[in-house]
Design a protein around this motif. Sequence first.
Motif, PDB file in Angstrom:
ATOM      1  N   LEU A 130     -28.020 -16.108 -72.952  1.00 13.45           N
ATOM      2  CA  LEU A 130     -28.840 -16.606 -71.845  1.00 13.45           C
ATOM      3  C   LEU A 130     -28.798 -18.130 -71.742  1.00 13.45           C
ATOM      4  CD1 LEU A 130     -31.991 -14.295 -71.987  1.00 13.45           C
ATOM      5  CD2 LEU A 130     -30.251 -14.387 -70.194  1.00 13.45           C
ATOM      6  N   LEU A 131     -28.779 -18.795 -72.882  1.00 13.88           N
ATOM      7  CA  LEU A 131     -28.677 -20.257 -72.867  1.00 13.88           C
ATOM      8  C   LEU A 131     -27.340 -20.719 -72.278  1.00 13.88           C
ATOM      9  CD1 LEU A 131     -30.202 -21.230 -76.313  1.00 13.88           C
ATOM     10  CD2 LEU A 131     -31.019 -21.985 -74.086  1.00 13.88           C
ATOM     11  N   LEU A 132     -26.306 -19.936 -72.500  1.00 21.29           N
ATOM     12  CA  LEU A 132     -24.983 -20.323 -72.029  1.00 21.29           C
ATOM     13  C   LEU A 132     -24.699 -19.903 -70.586  1.00 21.29           C
ATOM     14  CD1 LEU A 132     -22.949 -19.480 -75.231  1.00 21.29           C
ATOM     15  CD2 LEU A 132     -23.660 -21.738 -74.404  1.00 21.29           C
ATOM     16  N   TRP A 133     -25.532 -19.047 -70.058  1.00 21.00           N
ATOM     17  CA  TRP A 133     -25.298 -18.537 -68.699  1.00 21.00           C
ATOM     18  C   TRP A 133     -25.691 -19.524 -67.695  1.00 21.00           C
ATOM     19  CZ3 TRP A 133     -27.824 -13.590 -66.350  1.00 21.00           C
ATOM     20  CH2 TRP A 133     -27.193 -13.290 -65.142  1.00 21.00           C
TER      21      TRP A 133
ATOM     22  N   LEU B 129     -29.205 -22.033 -82.722  1.00 22.26           N
ATOM     23  CA  LEU B 129     -29.954 -20.785 -82.870  1.00 22.26           C
ATOM     24  C   LEU B 129     -29.169 -19.790 -83.729  1.00 22.26           C
ATOM     25  CD1 LEU B 129     -32.321 -18.913 -82.058  1.00 22.26           C
ATOM     26  CD2 LEU B 129     -30.939 -18.253 -80.078  1.00 22.26           C
TER      27      LEU B 129
ATOM     28  N   ARG C 178     -27.161 -27.129 -73.871  1.00 15.01           N
ATOM     29  CA  ARG C 178     -27.401 -25.683 -73.939  1.00 15.01           C
ATOM     30  C   ARG C 178     -26.497 -25.019 -74.979  1.00 15.01           C
ATOM     31  NH1 ARG C 178     -27.178 -23.346 -68.055  1.00 15.01           N
ATOM     32  NH2 ARG C 178     -25.055 -24.013 -68.448  1.00 15.01           N
ATOM     33  N   SER C 179     -25.241 -25.438 -75.038  1.00 20.34           N
ATOM     34  CA  SER C 179     -24.351 -24.828 -76.027  1.00 20.34           C
ATOM     35  C   SER C 179     -24.732 -25.269 -77.444  1.00 20.34           C
ATOM     36  CB  SER C 179     -22.887 -25.148 -75.735  1.00 20.34           C
ATOM     37  OG  SER C 179     -22.639 -26.527 -75.820  1.00 20.34           O
TER      38      SER C 179
ATOM     39  N   ALA D 143     -27.811 -25.882 -78.371  1.00 20.17           N
ATOM     40  CA  ALA D 143     -29.008 -25.097 -78.693  1.00 20.17           C
ATOM     41  C   ALA D 143     -28.629 -23.666 -79.060  1.00 20.17           C
ATOM     42  CB  ALA D 143     -29.970 -25.102 -77.504  1.00 20.17           C
ATOM     43  N   ALA D 144     -27.693 -23.079 -78.315  1.00 20.70           N
ATOM     44  CA  ALA D 144     -27.251 -21.711 -78.631  1.00 20.70           C
ATOM     45  C   ALA D 144     -26.584 -21.671 -80.003  1.00 20.70           C
ATOM     46  CB  ALA D 144     -26.296 -21.210 -77.553  1.00 20.70           C
TER      47      ALA D 144
ATOM     48  N   ALA E 200     -30.318 -14.352 -76.672  1.00 19.53           N
ATOM     49  CA  ALA E 200     -30.868 -15.670 -76.308  1.00 19.53           C
ATOM     50  C   ALA E 200     -29.758 -16.704 -76.194  1.00 19.53           C
ATOM     51  CB  ALA E 200     -31.904 -16.112 -77.345  1.00 19.53           C
ATOM     52  N   ALA E 201     -28.781 -16.653 -77.097  1.00 18.18           N
ATOM     53  CA  ALA E 201     -27.655 -17.593 -77.031  1.00 18.18           C
ATOM     54  C   ALA E 201     -26.859 -17.366 -75.754  1.00 18.18           C
ATOM     55  CB  ALA E 201     -26.764 -17.425 -78.258  1.00 18.18           C
TER      56      ALA E 201
END
Length: 115
Positions: free
Chosen positions: A112-115, A59, A52-53, A55-56, A109-110
Amino acid sequence: MGKERGGDDTDPSHARDHLANERTYLAWLRTAANVMALGLAVAKFVENGRLRSLAAGALLMAVGAIGLAYSAVRYRSAAADIRQERLGAVGRTGGALVAGVVLAVACAAALLLLW
């Protein structure tokens, strides 16, 4: 004797316009570079490089790269307008507005990906 079309780059007003265009370009570059650096930091240091990190971070880096490309296109377009004595850039705020919205959405979005 009138000024010929295409402008005179020794004219102080043209020099001032070109310098203002360059300052704007450099501001866009700084912003894009900072977004890319934030993407690298997120990918490397948040959650020990989990998917996830990564991907963030990817992005944010992609948005920074798009910002670099957009700033170059905008700079060249404005420089051509200045040389041709066109007022093409006056009132053109759509691109900057879209860039701001894209950056805000990418940051959200980043997050949200990290949450």
